[in-house]
Enzyme design. Structure first.
Site, PDB file in Angstrom:
ATOM      1  N   ASP A 108      10.179  15.363   2.106  1.00  0.00           N
ATOM      2  CA  ASP A 108      10.159  15.572   0.656  1.00  0.00           C
ATOM      3  C   ASP A 108      10.680  14.362  -0.121  1.00  0.00           C
ATOM      4  OD1 ASP A 108       9.481  18.193   1.457  1.00  0.00           O
ATOM      5  OD2 ASP A 108      11.587  18.784   1.474  1.00  0.00           O
ATOM      6  N   GLU A 146       3.285  23.815  -4.682  1.00  0.00           N
ATOM      7  CA  GLU A 146       4.704  23.474  -4.781  1.00  0.00           C
ATOM      8  C   GLU A 146       4.854  21.973  -5.006  1.00  0.00           C
ATOM      9  OE1 GLU A 146       5.837  25.217  -1.104  1.00  0.00           O
ATOM     10  OE2 GLU A 146       5.076  23.573   0.119  1.00  0.00           O
TER      11      GLU A 146
END
Length: 512
Positions: free
Chosen positions: A14, A173
């Site tokens: 991420d 997301e």
């Protein structure tokens, strides 16, 4: 010019990046590990130096009751009017929050909780207005991206508006919102965070939408490209360089073993060039990203060199603090760890590594081929043990250690894989000084024992695949480092005596 991916090997999922002048700063998720949110600095987007962690105090991050693979998810790092902002989610805890700093290598503020549900938060600034985007939904995978104004001093969030449901309607997301030449761009991830992962793009004339999808979506995905050297590409963040070039940092995995493969180094950070065509970003010319990536040039000057996680860790424990590569599983108990300028002393808190509070401190495994060594001075009583552990989570770990027995202590190798646990090798040892070693390849770990003035001999070997995400289901890769455990009786004794495990040296050496 050629550079090598991943630019941050080992568990670095991420990624989020921002630029201030000629300097780039990057942060990644940290889940149950403490300190939380590792921070890196670069001048070329390839050579990354570790500069600290955003969450290094218990007042900022309480992980005591956090399950493995919960904790800190998907931060976003931004810079606005002289202040760095980092927004993230404590999953299993208090949800979304923001911390700030004048210098990312310095001290970060205590958290301000954000009055918004969901996860994967993003910050976008336009003038005096700050926008908070995040993924939310009734349940996974039915998530959409919502956006609202936010007061970053109070944590108050305005009325959210749905921005985007993605192109497939599942696992939408990781939003990141940008303004480029008067147009607002939204990047999101879809498809889950394994082989169906991807990055999609949309644009609008207003930060609150409506957003139209890029006709070439997904702008990055390796789905449909089986057996590539990089898989599961997604969760990207854009950054521009002073020379006008654009780049994308994103996560991916390096699978081994054919089909079905496995990955045990975790999700790593990769880099790809970006061009603009018809008002849309094009990643790596529309081609899959490779380990060896060729570009016309990189930002900055000089020759790219390996990033901090790819380099060796050689720790003699002769300082006041541990090497910055080390992290703890959840908040460390000060009574369990001590440095005196000559050695690292560990005292057990649990009976085994199967328990969340176990005494363990380790660094990421960042290469398939590496050697790890630890010199330990240990005179255990029955029920006590200490050594080197390779940990994915509490239900998946391997260890080589020294354990107390009636008579002579023993050296042993133990494997925990889910419900199965077995000591696969043991032999008596003499004395108190031992060298423990693990030689790693992509397929196997080989566990070795000896002393510092003689060679080591192999005790046992084990397959790497049983610590892989495809087996464990966890979001991190393998960490390796010293540990100590003890029985209830052993832990009730005076731990200031000789039976504490004293580590005099630790070395992690890449051999690729």
């Amino acid at each position: 010019m050629q550079y090598e991916n991943p630019v941050l090997p080992g568990t670095h999922p991420d990624p989020t990046v921002c630029r201030v002048g000629d300097d780039y700063y990057l942060a990644t998720s940290s889940f149950e590990y403490f300190p939380g949110v590792p921070l890196y600095h670069s001048n070329d987007l390839v050579s990354w130096e570790h500069i600290g962690h955003a969450l290094d105090r218990e007042s900022q991050l309480d992980l005591e009751d956090i399950e493995s693979s919960d904790g800190i998810y998907a931060p976003t790092l931004r810079h606005h009017e002289g202040t760095f902002y980092l927004v993230t989610t404590l999953v299993g805890g208090e949800g979304n929050f923001v911390v700030t700093a004048d210098d990312p290598a310095g001290e970060w503020s205590d958290p301000v909780s954000l009055d918004a549900p969901g996860f994967d938060p993003d910050l976008f600034f336009e003038g005096d207005t700050a926008y908070l985007s995040y993924a939310a939904g009734p349940t996974l995978p039915e998530t959409t991206i919502k956006n609202a104004t936010v007061d970053l001093e109070t944590g108050d969030v305005g009325e959210p508006q749905e921005l985007w449901e993605g192109i497939e309607g599942t696992f939408c997301e990781a939003p990141h919102l940008y303004e480029v030449d008067g147009t607002y761009y939204l990047l999101t991830a879809e498809g889950g965070t394994h082989v169906n992962h991807m990055v999609v793009a949309a644009r609008a004339d207003d930060p609150m939408g409506p957003f139209e999808p890029c006709p070439r979506n997904p702008i990055l995905s390796h789905r449909g490209h089986p057996m590539r050297s990089i898989d599961a590409t997604g969760h990207g963040d854009l950054v521009d360089a002073p020379d006008g070039s654009w780049w994308l940092v994103f996560l991916g995995i390096r699978q081994r073993g054919g089909h079905p493969g496995w990955h045990h180094l975790g999700r790593e950070t990769f880099l790809a060039p970006v061009e603009w065509d018809g008002g849309w970003p094009v990643v790596n010319g529309g081609d899959p990203v490779e380990i060896e990536t060729t570009v016309d040039s990189l930002p900055g000057e000089g020759t790219p060199r390996p990033s901090a996680p790819a380099r060796a860790t050689r720790e003699a424990f002769d300082g006041e603090r541990l090497d910055g590569a080390f992290e703890y599983r959840r908040n460390p108990d000060a009574d369990a760890y001590s440095l005196d300028g000559e050695e690292l002393t560990l005292r057990p808190r649990t009976t085994s590594l199967d328990e969340p509070g176990a005494t363990f401190v380790g660094r990421r495994q960042a290469q398939f081929d590496c050697r790890v060594e630890a010199d330990i001075a240990f005179d255990p009583d029955p029920g006590e043990e200490a050594g080197l552990a390779l940990i994915a989570d509490e239900r998946h770990h391997y260890e080589i250690g020294i354990a107390g027995r009636e008579g002579n202590p023993i050296a042993f190798v133990r494997l925990r894989v889910g419900d199965l646990c077995d000591v696969v090798a043991e032999r008596p040892v003499e004395g108190t000084d031992h060298r423990l070693a693990v030689d790693a390849t992509a397929e196997a770990y080989r566990f070795r024992i000896g002393t510092d003035d003689e060679g080591t001999e192999e005790l046992a070997s084990a397959a790497t695949r049983y610590l892989a995400t495809e087996v464990t289901g966890c979001f991190t890769g393998v960490y390796v480092g010293p540990y100590a455990t003890g029985s209830s009786d052993a832990r009730s004794d005076d731990r200031e005596g000789e039976r504490a495990a004293r580590f005099e040296r630790f070395a992690y050496e890449p051999s690729e």
